[in-house]
Design a protein around this motif. Structure first.
Motif, PDB file in Angstrom:
ATOM      1  N   LYS A   1       8.132  -3.398 -15.952  1.00 28.87           N
ATOM      2  CA  LYS A   1       6.931  -2.758 -16.511  1.00 28.87           C
ATOM      3  C   LYS A   1       5.803  -2.889 -15.485  1.00 28.87           C
ATOM      4  N   MET A   2       4.981  -1.855 -15.385  1.00 32.55           N
ATOM      5  CA  MET A   2       3.837  -1.885 -14.467  1.00 32.55           C
ATOM      6  C   MET A   2       2.559  -1.843 -15.303  1.00 32.55           C
ATOM      7  N   ASP A   3       1.625  -2.778 -15.020  1.00 32.63           N
ATOM      8  CA  ASP A   3       0.342  -2.785 -15.717  1.00 32.63           C
ATOM      9  C   ASP A   3      -0.741  -2.871 -14.654  1.00 32.63           C
ATOM     10  N   MET A   4      -1.571  -1.830 -14.514  1.00 32.65           N
ATOM     11  CA  MET A   4      -2.507  -1.792 -13.390  1.00 32.65           C
ATOM     12  C   MET A   4      -3.963  -1.850 -13.839  1.00 32.65           C
ATOM     13  N   TYR A   5      -4.770  -2.474 -13.007  1.00 36.88           N
ATOM     14  CA  TYR A   5      -6.198  -2.601 -13.260  1.00 36.88           C
ATOM     15  C   TYR A   5      -6.950  -2.167 -12.004  1.00 36.88           C
TER      16      TYR A   5
ATOM     17  N   GLN B   1       0.831  -1.201   0.000  1.00 40.26           N
ATOM     18  CA  GLN B   1       0.000   0.000   0.000  1.00 40.26           C
ATOM     19  C   GLN B   1       0.866   1.252   0.000  1.00 40.26           C
ATOM     20  N   GLY B   2       0.372   2.272  -0.689  1.00 40.60           N
ATOM     21  CA  GLY B   2       1.013   3.582  -0.680  1.00 40.60           C
ATOM     22  C   GLY B   2       0.030   4.553  -0.062  1.00 40.60           C
ATOM     23  N   ILE B   3       0.317   5.000   1.156  1.00 46.09           N
ATOM     24  CA  ILE B   3      -0.605   5.816   1.990  1.00 46.09           C
ATOM     25  C   ILE B   3      -2.057   5.341   1.856  1.00 46.09           C
ATOM     26  N   GLY B   4      -2.218   4.047   2.045  1.00 43.52           N
ATOM     27  CA  GLY B   4      -3.554   3.460   2.136  1.00 43.52           C
ATOM     28  C   GLY B   4      -4.184   3.096   0.804  1.00 43.52           C
ATOM     29  N   ASN B   5      -3.559   3.456  -0.299  1.00 43.62           N
ATOM     30  CA  ASN B   5      -4.050   3.052  -1.634  1.00 43.62           C
ATOM     31  C   ASN B   5      -3.432   1.692  -1.917  1.00 43.62           C
ATOM     32  N   ASP B   6      -4.265   0.652  -1.691  1.00 42.78           N
ATOM     33  CA  ASP B   6      -3.719  -0.705  -1.599  1.00 42.78           C
ATOM     34  C   ASP B   6      -3.999  -1.516  -2.857  1.00 42.78           C
ATOM     35  N   TYR B   7      -2.991  -2.233  -3.304  1.00 39.05           N
ATOM     36  CA  TYR B   7      -3.109  -3.061  -4.496  1.00 39.05           C
ATOM     37  C   TYR B   7      -2.533  -4.442  -4.242  1.00 39.05           C
ATOM     38  N   ILE B   8      -2.961  -5.386  -5.076  1.00 40.42           N
ATOM     39  CA  ILE B   8      -2.417  -6.747  -5.077  1.00 40.42           C
ATOM     40  C   ILE B   8      -1.373  -6.787  -6.186  1.00 40.42           C
ATOM     41  N   TYR B   9      -0.124  -7.071  -5.811  1.00 46.62           N
ATOM     42  CA  TYR B   9       0.978  -7.064  -6.780  1.00 46.62           C
ATOM     43  C   TYR B   9       1.299  -8.495  -7.206  1.00 46.62           C
TER      44      TYR B   9
ATOM     45  N   LEU C   1       0.382  -5.664 -12.135  1.00 47.90           N
ATOM     46  CA  LEU C   1       1.276  -6.689 -12.657  1.00 47.90           C
ATOM     47  C   LEU C   1       2.666  -6.081 -12.806  1.00 47.90           C
ATOM     48  N   ILE C   2       3.667  -6.770 -12.259  1.00 50.97           N
ATOM     49  CA  ILE C   2       5.068  -6.348 -12.410  1.00 50.97           C
ATOM     50  C   ILE C   2       5.688  -7.284 -13.435  1.00 50.97           C
ATOM     51  N   GLN C   3       6.063  -6.721 -14.578  1.00 51.87           N
ATOM     52  CA  GLN C   3       6.444  -7.556 -15.721  1.00 51.87           C
ATOM     53  C   GLN C   3       7.833  -7.184 -16.241  1.00 51.87           C
ATOM     54  N   PRO C   4       8.486  -8.098 -16.971  1.00 52.64           N
ATOM     55  CA  PRO C   4       9.740  -7.731 -17.656  1.00 52.64           C
ATOM     56  C   PRO C   4       9.477  -6.633 -18.684  1.00 52.64           C
ATOM     57  N   SER C   5      10.530  -5.860 -18.983  1.00 54.02           N
ATOM     58  CA  SER C   5      10.386  -4.784 -19.963  1.00 54.02           C
ATOM     59  C   SER C   5      11.630  -4.721 -20.828  1.00 54.02           C
ATOM     60  N   LEU C   6      11.443  -4.388 -22.085  1.00 53.78           N
ATOM     61  CA  LEU C   6      12.599  -4.168 -22.978  1.00 53.78           C
ATOM     62  C   LEU C   6      13.075  -2.722 -22.899  1.00 53.78           C
ATOM     63  N   ALA C   7      12.254  -1.863 -22.265  1.00 53.15           N
ATOM     64  CA  ALA C   7      12.556  -0.417 -22.274  1.00 53.15           C
ATOM     65  C   ALA C   7      12.952   0.119 -20.903  1.00 53.15           C
ATOM     66  N   ALA C   8      12.796  -0.706 -19.874  1.00 52.25           N
ATOM     67  CA  ALA C   8      13.045  -0.203 -18.508  1.00 52.25           C
ATOM     68  C   ALA C   8      13.409  -1.381 -17.610  1.00 52.25           C
ATOM     69  N   ASP C   9      13.664  -1.103 -16.320  1.00 51.76           N
ATOM     70  CA  ASP C   9      14.017  -2.194 -15.403  1.00 51.76           C
ATOM     71  C   ASP C   9      12.849  -3.150 -15.186  1.00 51.76           C
TER      72      ASP C   9
ATOM     73  N   GLY D   1       8.590   0.106  -7.260  1.00 53.33           N
ATOM     74  CA  GLY D   1      10.017   0.388  -7.049  1.00 53.33           C
ATOM     75  C   GLY D   1      10.551  -0.350  -5.829  1.00 53.33           C
ATOM     76  N   LYS D   2       9.789  -0.305  -4.746  1.00 53.18           N
ATOM     77  CA  LYS D   2      10.200  -0.992  -3.513  1.00 53.18           C
ATOM     78  C   LYS D   2      10.280  -2.502  -3.751  1.00 53.18           C
ATOM     79  N   TYR D   3       9.258  -3.025  -4.419  1.00 47.31           N
ATOM     80  CA  TYR D   3       9.186  -4.476  -4.657  1.00 47.31           C
ATOM     81  C   TYR D   3      10.397  -4.946  -5.461  1.00 47.31           C
ATOM     82  N   VAL D   4      10.665  -4.308  -6.618  1.00 49.08           N
ATOM     83  CA  VAL D   4      11.725  -4.815  -7.495  1.00 49.08           C
ATOM     84  C   VAL D   4      13.107  -4.626  -6.866  1.00 49.08           C
ATOM     85  N   TYR D   5      13.264  -3.625  -6.004  1.00 55.63           N
ATOM     86  CA  TYR D   5      14.562  -3.459  -5.323  1.00 55.63           C
ATOM     87  C   TYR D   5      14.733  -4.546  -4.254  1.00 55.63           C
ATOM     88  N   GLU D   6      13.739  -4.653  -3.368  1.00 51.48           N
ATOM     89  CA  GLU D   6      13.922  -5.536  -2.210  1.00 51.48           C
ATOM     90  C   GLU D   6      13.820  -7.015  -2.583  1.00 51.48           C
ATOM     91  N   ARG D   7      13.135  -7.308  -3.705  1.00 49.35           N
ATOM     92  CA  ARG D   7      13.047  -8.726  -4.118  1.00 49.35           C
ATOM     93  C   ARG D   7      14.140  -9.076  -5.147  1.00 49.35           C
TER      94      ARG D   7
END
Ligand SMILES: N[C@H](CCC[C@H](N)C(=O)O)C(=O)O
Length: 277
Positions: free
Chosen positions: A57-61, A7-15, A47-55, A79-85
């Protein structure tokens, strides 16, 4: 399917880590898992996905299954997820979104990400992105009639559409009633995210939000950027702004030279889980 709630200040998502998981029907999964009684409970999925253009890709619904082109609170958590994982062990990283590639600066504290600053890009006030009403170089506070009452709006796109309504007392707004009426207002063919903003000072706003596809959320990162832009543009505030949202605070800076908006705020893990889909 494995997932991580954040969650980011209470705006919560399933990653969902799509470097490992394969997701065929994200829109249906968003509706099913976002349900706070019959599912995991969230404002949507990311969705946190591989990208050819960046570290990565984020796809949100959103919770109703509609696809969002950008998510400010969500991208900080990505950003937090991909760094810490260990997906991208860098304190400056890039995330591809449907609204372009964004650059993140991670604040690190003992190997953990404590806060993230995102370059959210330039606010767009072109009719091609949002119905924008101009006079000279400023957006007019144009009147619209919602539920029989006149409101004045300023429209800004942060890659997703926002309608900013300045009010005297944000706590008195009947958001459950007028939020959907703004979301579906005819001038917004793709619907709209609506922010109700109270100016507390030249560098301080208080805001509530009715999000397209998710209803009232505790915070909206792109909405906070749009509100900061609208306040500075209408000369109600300056370009460095602290915004108080129901779930917490964000710091927004609209750079006068580059025209880019920078948003800084926290990102938190809640729990890891597994669910049948
Ligand atoms: N509901 C938004 C997407 C999520 C944005 C918000 N949660 C944020 O933090 O920016 C839309 O459909 O454009």
């Amino acid at each position: 399917m494995n997932f991580t709630k954040m969650q980011g200040i209470g705006n919560d998502y399933i990653y969902i880590n799509c470097f490992q998981e394969k997701i065929g029907n994200p829109s249906e999964i968003a509706v099913k898992l976002s349900d706070r009684h019959f599912g995991v409970g969230s404002d949507g999925i990311i969705l946190i996905q591989p990208s050819l253009a960046a570290d990565c890709k984020m796809d949100m619904y959103n919770a109703d299954g509609s696809r969002g082109k950008m998510c400010g609170n969500g991208i900080r958590c990505v950003g937090k997820y991909v760094y810490e994982r260990g997906i991208a062990k860098k304190d400056i990283l890039t995330v591809e979104t449907l609204s372009g590639v964004k650059t993140l600066h991670l604040d690190l504290d003992g190997g953990q990400v404590s806060a993230v600053e995102v370059n959210m890009g330039k606010p767009v006030r072109k009719a091609s992105e949002v119905p924008v009403l101009f006079s000279k170089d400023r957006v007019l506070n144009e009147p619209v009639i919602v539920d029989g009452k006149e409101y004045r709006i300023t429209c800004v796109s942060m890659g997703n559409p926002h309608c900013i309504v300045f009010v005297d007392d944000v706590d008195s707004i009947k958001l459950e009633k007028i939020g959907p009426l703004f979301e579906h207002y005819p001038m917004f063919p793709d619907r709209v995210n609506t922010e109700f903003v109270q100016v507390l000072g030249k560098n301080e706003l208080k805001m509530r939000v009715w999000e397209r596809g998710s209803g009232e959320t505790l915070a909206c990162g792109t909405g906070a950027c749009a509100a900061a832009c609208a306040a500075a543009w209408n000369q109600f505030a300056e370009r460095q702004i602290k915004i108080h949202l129901k779930g917490g605070d964000l710091s927004i800076r609209w750079d006068g030279n580059s025209d880019e908006i920078f948003m800084k705020g926290p990102a938190k893990f809640v729990f890891d889980g597994t669910v049948e889909i």
